[in-house]
Design an enzyme around this catalytic site. Structure first.
Site, short mmCIF file in Angstrom:
data_model
loop_
_atom_site.label_atom_id
_atom_site.label_comp_id
_atom_site.label_asym_id
_atom_site.label_seq_id
_atom_site.Cartn_x
_atom_site.Cartn_y
_atom_site.Cartn_z
N GLU A 4 -46.52 20.31 -10.25
CA GLU A 4 -47.02 19.91 -11.57
C GLU A 4 -46.04 18.90 -12.17
OE1 GLU A 4 -48.10 23.15 -14.12
OE2 GLU A 4 -48.91 21.81 -15.66
N ASP B 49 -47.21 19.02 -1.35
CA ASP B 49 -47.83 17.93 -2.10
C ASP B 49 -49.33 18.19 -2.17
OD1 ASP B 49 -48.48 15.67 -3.42
OD2 ASP B 49 -48.07 14.28 -1.78
N HIS C 97 -50.28 18.30 -9.63
CA HIS C 97 -51.11 19.21 -10.42
C HIS C 97 -51.20 18.59 -11.81
CE1 HIS C 97 -52.88 23.14 -11.45
NE2 HIS C 97 -52.29 22.97 -12.61
N ASP D 156 -51.70 20.11 -17.84
CA ASP D 156 -52.75 20.60 -18.74
C ASP D 156 -52.76 19.74 -20.01
OD1 ASP D 156 -50.16 21.86 -19.43
OD2 ASP D 156 -51.30 22.75 -21.06
#
Ligand SMILES: [Zn+2]
Length: 581
Positions: free
Chosen positions: A564, A555, A511, A189
């Site tokens: 992530e 994966d 991620h 993020d």
């Protein structure tokens, strides 16, 4: 069932059919054309140092192995495999191929009669230099508030300056604009979190402080390269400067700067959610853990930047002092996400370990009695944290404090405290060595270590062992640290390198928002979180019941709980790579 085939083209076709039919695909088989032989023979895909132990692992029954030169397939060494060991964490039967007695630099692969060939790998001096470069460049790719360009090695991996506008959120106790530009995106993020930045930046600065001589000549090709400051310090400073901006005029540090919820999977410059300074929602608005972490990291910065930029070092020390003073007045203001905020919490109910770390670093930097006294009054309660490594995660930083105190060269340190810290660390490290040697995968992870971020745990075992080696140099500590690196770089049940674009068979689908627009080749140098027996996302929850913990990994971009990336794991990887160079 688990779909495996030798031809990448056939594999893709079968993969497509299997997906249509709902057949389970082994996660590792989803990587670059991985076939059964490649998966069954597990090597460190980066390689092995010239003179250290060299062991590959095999999970398909066989009796002997050949080491072959990649250029001409010549057999350069051969040997017998050890007898098989049951590995309960993966469900594999594992045999070892030991070619430690081979000492010629070059590029090789393992050939196992009846099984096939491994991925190629190097044997040589400085064999991890490029992996270190890639992992540090991973931080550069996470830079926020500036245009990023990974250069001609990775054309197209660029983004314009992002998140240039900031505001005080309602929970911060302030209003209006606040452009705290800078820092690293924390993970997949775009948030920036002082607490996780603390352990991350502290670990990188330690890597410099301890291993500077080994890494100073490695150019990271960042915009600051060639400016006279070592590149690792320039990269760390990018984040440190953001952390310093998160300090309020009263000395306290706000907890994080994020939007109030996670953005969609868009490139960073396309994230238009407001980047807010977020506090606790009531006075004093700043939190003790973040403020103490800022004090600790700034105190280290005051030491390491002094030879390169005395003014910046003084600024960092002043910030550390003000932060420490704030924690004296506010010893345990904990942070919880305020109403309406759903980004990463990094909540921690006890900030006394962060304060211990700050006191230790301030004591080491300044030699002032107040910090030494605080440390000596409080350290003993944290000694048990040393007994069950890896004791260091973002929320439990007491070992950083204990180790920093024990590493201090100051004459006023308490010799009894130092001796105790050293002895307990060395004793725990010896137990880790024994366990690692006995583990069929030669990894320090215990069954219960396959948690969220288990790859970070493996890296932290490496960090622990390397710190123990500073207190009591023992080759077994370095060998076991390197064993954990081997696990991360491909010597695992999936035969997968958990670092993007490193090794012949790296994972592909982190991620990680910036990687979403590069579906087959993610941003380089990033460490996956790794297997997570907690199955904390829908992808993992859908994996077969009864899967052993080391195999609970996918994966897939959607598997945020196993795939992530995060800066704190990344920093432990860098420390490990720097330490075993
Ligand atoms: Zn950004």
């Amino acid at each position: 069932m688990c779909l495996q085939t030798k031809s990448a083209q056939v594999r893709r076709t079968l993969l497509h059919l299997a997906l249509l039919a709902g057949v389970l695909i082994c996660p590792a088989v989803l990587a670059y054309g991985a076939d059964a032989a490649h998966v069954a023979i597990k090597v460190d895909q980066v390689g092995y140092p010239l003179n250290g132990p060299k062991v590959a692992l095999v999970s398909s029954p066989a009796t002997s192995f050949e080491l072959r030169r990649a250029g001409d397939n010549a057999v350069v060494f051969h040997g017998k495999l050890t007898s098989a060991q049951d590995d309960k964490d993966s469900g594999d039967q594992v045999q070892a191929a030991d070619f430690s007695a081979f000492h010629q630099a070059g590029r090789y692969y393992l050939s196992i009669p009846g099984v096939g060939r491994s991925w190629d790998f190097n044997v040589g001096a400085n064999v991890y230099q490029r992996a270190y470069y890639m992992a540090m460049r991973g931080f550069y790719g996470q830079r926020c508030g500036t245009a990023v360009d990974m250069g001609p090695e990775f054309p197209g991996y660029i983004h314009p300056a992002c998140h240039l506008h900031g505001e005080f959120g309602a929970s911060s106790g302030a209003t209006g604009e606040r452009d705290n530009v800078g820092g690293w995106h924390d993970a997949g993020d775009y948030g920036r979190y002082v607490v996780n930045s603390g352990i991350t930046t502290g670990t990188l600065l330690w890597a410099w402080e301890i291993y500077g001589a080994k890494i100073k000549s490695i150019s990271l090709k960042i915009p600051e390269s060639g400016n006279g400051t070592p590149d690792i310090l320039s990269e760390a400073r990018w984040n440190l400067q953001w952390m310093l901006k998160m300090q309020d005029t009263d000395g306290g540090a706000w907890h994080k700067q994020t939007s109030d919820h996670f953005s969609g999977f868009v490139d960073p410059e396309k994230d238009t959610l407001i980047s807010e300074v977020i506090g606790t929602g009531s006075a004093p608005y700043k939190s003790t853990c973040s403020t103490a972490d800022l004090a600790a990291v700034s105190a280290i910065a005051a030491r390491v930047y002094k030879p390169y930029d005395a003014k910046f070092a003084a600024q960092a020390l002043a910030a550390a002092r003000r932060a420490w003073a704030w924690t004296e007045k506010n010893p345990n203001v904990v942070f919880r996400n305020p109403a309406g905020v759903s980004t990463g919490e990094y909540g921690d109910s006890n900030c006394s370990d962060e304060r211990l770390w700050a006191a230790a670093e301030l004591s080491r930097t300044t030699g002032e009695a107040q910090f030494n006294e605080y440390f000596l009054k409080n350290y003993a309660q944290f000694l048990p944290d040393l007994d069950s490594p890896p004791a260091e995660i973002w929320a439990k930083v007491a070992p950083m404090g204990l180790w920093s105190y024990a590493l201090s060269k100051r004459k006023d340190v308490d010799t009894k405290a130092v001796a105790t810290i050293r002895e307990r660390t060395v004793a725990a490290a010896r137990a880790v060595v024994e366990r690692t040697k006995a583990d069929p995968y030669h990894v320090s992870l215990k069954t219960r270590d396959y948690v969220w971020g288990s790859n970070g745990v493996a890296a932290d075992y490496g960090k622990y062992l390397l710190v123990a080696n500073l207190f009591q140099p023992e080759p077994a500590f370095v060998d076991a640290a390197r064993d954990n690196l081997h696990y991360l770089l491909g010597r695992n049940t999936f035969s997968l390198s958990f670092v993007t674009r490193v090794g012949e068979n790296p994972f592909l689908h982190p991620h990680h928002r910036p990687s979403a627009s590069h579906p087959d080749a993610p941003w380089p140098g990033l460490l996956s979180g790794g297997p997570n027996a907690g199955r904390a996302d829908a992808v993992l929850a859908a994996l077969p019941r009864g899967l052993p913990p080391a195999r609970v990994y996918a994966d897939q971009q959607a598997s945020y709980a196993s795939n992530e990336i995060a800066i704190n794991w990344q920093a432990s990887l860098v420390f490990l790579l720097a330490g075993v160079q």
